[in-house]
Design an enzyme around this catalytic site. Structure first.
Site, short mmCIF file in Angstrom:
data_model
loop_
_atom_site.label_atom_id
_atom_site.label_comp_id
_atom_site.label_asym_id
_atom_site.label_seq_id
_atom_site.Cartn_x
_atom_site.Cartn_y
_atom_site.Cartn_z
CG ASP A 278 -1.82 1.22 1.22
OD1 ASP A 278 -2.83 1.16 0.49
OD2 ASP A 278 -1.52 2.21 1.90
CE1 TYR B 223 0.38 7.78 3.20
CE2 TYR B 223 0.89 5.61 2.32
CZ TYR B 223 0.01 6.48 2.92
OH TYR B 223 -1.25 6.04 3.26
CE LYS C 253 -3.75 4.78 0.52
NZ LYS C 253 -2.36 4.53 0.93
CG HIS D 172 -4.43 9.82 0.45
ND1 HIS D 172 -3.07 9.76 0.31
CD2 HIS D 172 -4.69 9.32 1.68
CE1 HIS D 172 -2.54 9.25 1.41
NE2 HIS D 172 -3.50 8.99 2.25
#
Ligand code: A2P
Length: 317
Positions: A43, A48, A77, A110
């Protein structure tokens, strides 16, 4: 390993590796080790800040014959600053370039919150765009065009309540396959889970261990420690398992996929082994008693003074 069916065909491996908070410089070897151990579901997210390194590691694993692309289920995302219809495909293409892939298995919106271009998190209400000005359905339609172009096998959302699931499922041409939400025994989300099942939307559980490494802006003095909870410890002792394994097995037993993050090789192995732990009805009933509707990730960062968003509306049942 359990797999769960997704709307539109295909399945998602029940236990995946979370990469939120896995630092660049650290995450590459973690991905390689996870794949060696048997993780097949990873994931990721643009937000990130580590997709380039994850991409290099995935490419290395495929090159070295540890795994094939088709063995893997890769999620990423769309960040909130790229919700405008012309911004969605370039954002996905950037993620694909960073991950060194020609398609994703799952692309999620997201947050149901829109930001102006190039804003990571809002410093003031000025950085936000309201749902009325940039409807989620517009973003979804642009995601569908990416699906049509073969850039992602499945599409989904994250952090959506029942109202937003209904809005998107009713408008969708490509099914809303997944809603990824915070889910653990302190936030069991029974109502959302039942609603999602009715609408054919699979739930993935994030922060399944309570994200003890979450950033300070997401910390409150009263936050409980999920991994140290006596109920979880009791069930763990009964099965000769660890508290983390009980939390993960609980998620799988409720037919939600689950994506624990770890950058520690021993804990990576321990978490994957939780896929083989079967909890009984007594365990599930005991753990059900912990539900307190408690969120670690409240989303207050979307709600500076004057914001068109509110925490209450984000999660309204
Ligand atoms: P680490 O990366 O050092 O293993 P979440 O998935 O809910 O966001 O939680 C991630 C946090 O939980 C990280 O701090 C991670 O630390 C820790 N963690 C992951 N697996 C375990 C485990 N099996 N036991 C205890 N802590 C764990």
């Amino acid at each position: 390993m359990k797999h769960f069916d997704l709307a539109g065909g295909g399945t998602i491996p029940g236990l995946g590796l979370g990469t939120w908070k896995s630092a660049p410089g650290e995450v590459g070897p973690v991905i390689r080790e996870a794949i060696r151990l048997g993780y097949r579901h990873i994931d990721c997210a643009r937000a990130y800040g580590n997709e380039k390194e994850i991409g290099a590691a995935i490419e290395g694993a495929i090159h070295d014959g540890d795994v094939t692309r088709d063995d893997l289920f890769i999620t990423s995302k769309l960040w909130n600053d790229s919700h405008a219809k012309d911004a969605v495909r370039p954002a996905l293409e950037k993620t694909l370039a960073d991950l060194r892939l020609d398609h994703l298995d799952l692309y999620l919106m997201h947050w149901p919150v829109s930001l102006k271009p190039k804003v990571g998190f809002p410093r003031s209400a000025d950085d936000l765009i309201s749902e009325a000005d940039l409807p989620l359905t517009e973003t979804w339609a642009a995601m569908e065009a990416c699906h049509d172009a073969g850039l992602s096998r499945h599409l989904g959302v994250s952090n959506c309540n029942a109202r937003r699931i209904d809005l998107l499922v009713d408008a969708a041409r490509v099914p809303v396959a997944v809603n990824q939400v915070e889910l653990h025994p302190y936030l069991a989300q029974d109502g959302l889970r039942a609603h999602a099942a009715k609408r054919g939307v699979h739930l993935t559980a994030y922060s399944p261990l309570g994200s003890p490494d979450r950033p300070d802006v997401m910390r409150r003095a009263e936050d409980p420690d999920l991994l140290a909870h006596p109920t979880i410890a009791g069930v763990a002792a009964k099965h000769d398992a660890t508290p983390a394994q009980v939390l993960l097995a609980w998620a799988l037993a409720r037919d939600t996929s689950v994506i624990p993050k770890s950058t520690n090789p021993g804990r990576l192995a321990q978490n994957l082994a939780a896929a083989d732990l079967v909890l009984d009805a007594d365990d599930m009933a005991t753990i059900a008693g912990m539900d307190a509707g408690y969120r670690f990730v409240e989303g207050t960062f979307w709600c500076p003074p004057g914001s068109p968003y509110s925490v209450a509306d984000l999660w309204a049942e």
